[in-house]
Design a protein around this motif. Structure first.
Motif, PDB file in Angstrom:
ATOM      1  N   GLU A 139      28.274 -13.125 -27.267  1.00  0.00           N
ATOM      2  CA  GLU A 139      30.098 -12.453 -26.971  1.00  0.00           C
ATOM      3  C   GLU A 139      30.712 -13.517 -26.359  1.00  0.00           C
ATOM      4  O   GLU A 139      29.794 -13.281 -24.882  1.00  0.00           O
ATOM      5  CB  GLU A 139      29.928 -11.284 -26.988  1.00  0.00           C
ATOM      6  N   GLU A 197      37.053 -11.981 -27.107  1.00  0.00           N
ATOM      7  CA  GLU A 197      36.947 -11.647 -28.378  1.00  0.00           C
ATOM      8  C   GLU A 197      36.178 -12.912 -29.720  1.00  0.00           C
ATOM      9  O   GLU A 197      35.673 -12.695 -30.868  1.00  0.00           O
ATOM     10  CB  GLU A 197      38.357 -11.862 -29.062  1.00  0.00           C
ATOM     11  N   VAL A 227      39.953 -16.646 -30.656  1.00  0.00           N
ATOM     12  CA  VAL A 227      40.996 -15.793 -30.813  1.00  0.00           C
ATOM     13  C   VAL A 227      42.058 -16.029 -30.477  1.00  0.00           C
ATOM     14  O   VAL A 227      41.784 -16.344 -28.648  1.00  0.00           O
ATOM     15  CB  VAL A 227      40.856 -14.611 -31.122  1.00  0.00           C
ATOM     16  N   THR A 240      42.011 -16.773 -35.890  1.00  0.00           N
ATOM     17  CA  THR A 240      40.748 -17.027 -35.379  1.00  0.00           C
ATOM     18  C   THR A 240      39.995 -19.006 -36.109  1.00  0.00           C
ATOM     19  O   THR A 240      40.551 -18.464 -36.954  1.00  0.00           O
ATOM     20  CB  THR A 240      39.622 -16.163 -36.017  1.00  0.00           C
ATOM     21  N   ARG A 272      31.783 -12.643 -39.531  1.00  0.00           N
ATOM     22  CA  ARG A 272      32.915 -11.259 -38.915  1.00  0.00           C
ATOM     23  C   ARG A 272      34.240 -11.023 -40.175  1.00  0.00           C
ATOM     24  O   ARG A 272      34.295 -12.176 -40.402  1.00  0.00           O
ATOM     25  CB  ARG A 272      34.224 -12.206 -37.400  1.00  0.00           C
ATOM     26  N   GLU A 281      41.601  -5.593 -37.814  1.00  0.00           N
ATOM     27  CA  GLU A 281      40.204  -5.122 -36.485  1.00  0.00           C
ATOM     28  C   GLU A 281      39.594  -5.796 -37.291  1.00  0.00           C
ATOM     29  O   GLU A 281      39.344  -5.972 -38.141  1.00  0.00           O
ATOM     30  CB  GLU A 281      40.374  -3.317 -37.180  1.00  0.00           C
TER      31      GLU A 281
END
Length: 232
Positions: free
Chosen positions: A46, A49, A74, A79, A214, A222
């Motif tokens: 990660e 984001e 992002v 995205t 995702r 969200e």
């Protein structure tokens, strides 16, 4: 996706974008594979984001130029998902009010002769309960590095339960044959865990390296994320 992936031992790197059957989630997935030790020596981690690739064993890292990058970033309600450092190009140029297609005008396929691996990219845009996306492929003209063919595909009013799938190679080979045609229409599972399992289990066991999935709530923005790494 399952049938397509199981029939192809080396699709390379792949992007899936679509919408769940219930219509409530936008979906983005990205996977990487590898034939060399350098390509296989990677994990997804990660990064804000988004995510980035990282050497699993830094001591074994050879040439990082085409394997270490941020596949997902992002930018506000957008995205970005790509198979290379063009993620940064898209992010920076769109932040300067250029379009997705304009941002990629300065890029072309990868300089990895004789494969000239295509650069594949996708962008998801969610705003006021609406979702649309676009995908791009920059590829050599049938292996001719003197010419770059540019294709952009835009999808609006996305059909629930459907998505599009694009990957770098038609299969294994030497040189590797570039992806052909428009992004493939595929079914999108409702649940993120079901989608993650379907993709990961369908990728060739020897060649798969990492997977990112995702699911983004179209109403709220969200999201949930899954990352699977073969190296642990």
């Amino acid at each position: 996706m399952e049938k397509d992936l199981k029939a192809n031992s080396y699709p390379g790197r792949g992007i899936v974008i679509g919408r769940t059957k219930d219509g409530t989630k936008a979906v983005a997935a990205y996977f990487i594979m590898g034939r060399s030790g350098n390509s296989r020596n990677r994990v997804f981690v990660e990064d804000g984001e988004g995510i980035r690739t990282q050497a699993f064993d830094p001591a074994k890292l050879e040439d990082p130029s085409l394997i270490i990058y941020a596949p997902v970033r992002v930018l506000g309600n957008k995205t970005i998902v790509t198979n290379g450092d063009q993620t940064d190009t898209i992010y920076e140029q769109m932040d300067r009010q250029q379009t997705f297609e304009q941002a990629l005008r300065g890029r072309e396929f990868e300089p990895d002769a004789p494969n000239y691996t295509p650069r594949i990219s996708g962008i998801l845009h969610i705003e006021n309960g609406h979702f649309n996306y676009a995908m791009s492929i920059l590829k050599s003209a049938d292996g001719n590095p003197a010419a770059c063919n540019r294709y952009t595909y835009a999808y609006e009013n996305c059909v629930a339960g459907e998505g599009r799938f694009i990957h770098t190679y038609m299969g294994d080979g030497n040189p590797l044959p570039s992806f052909e045609g428009e992004p493939k229409r595929v079914a999108i599972p409702d649940g993120i865990d079901a989608c993650t399992e379907l993709l990961w289990s369908s990728l060739n066991e020897d060649n798969k390296v990492s997977l990112f999935v995702r699911y983004i709530d179209i109403a709220t923005g969200e999201y949930e994320t899954r990352i699977v790494n073969k190296n642990r």
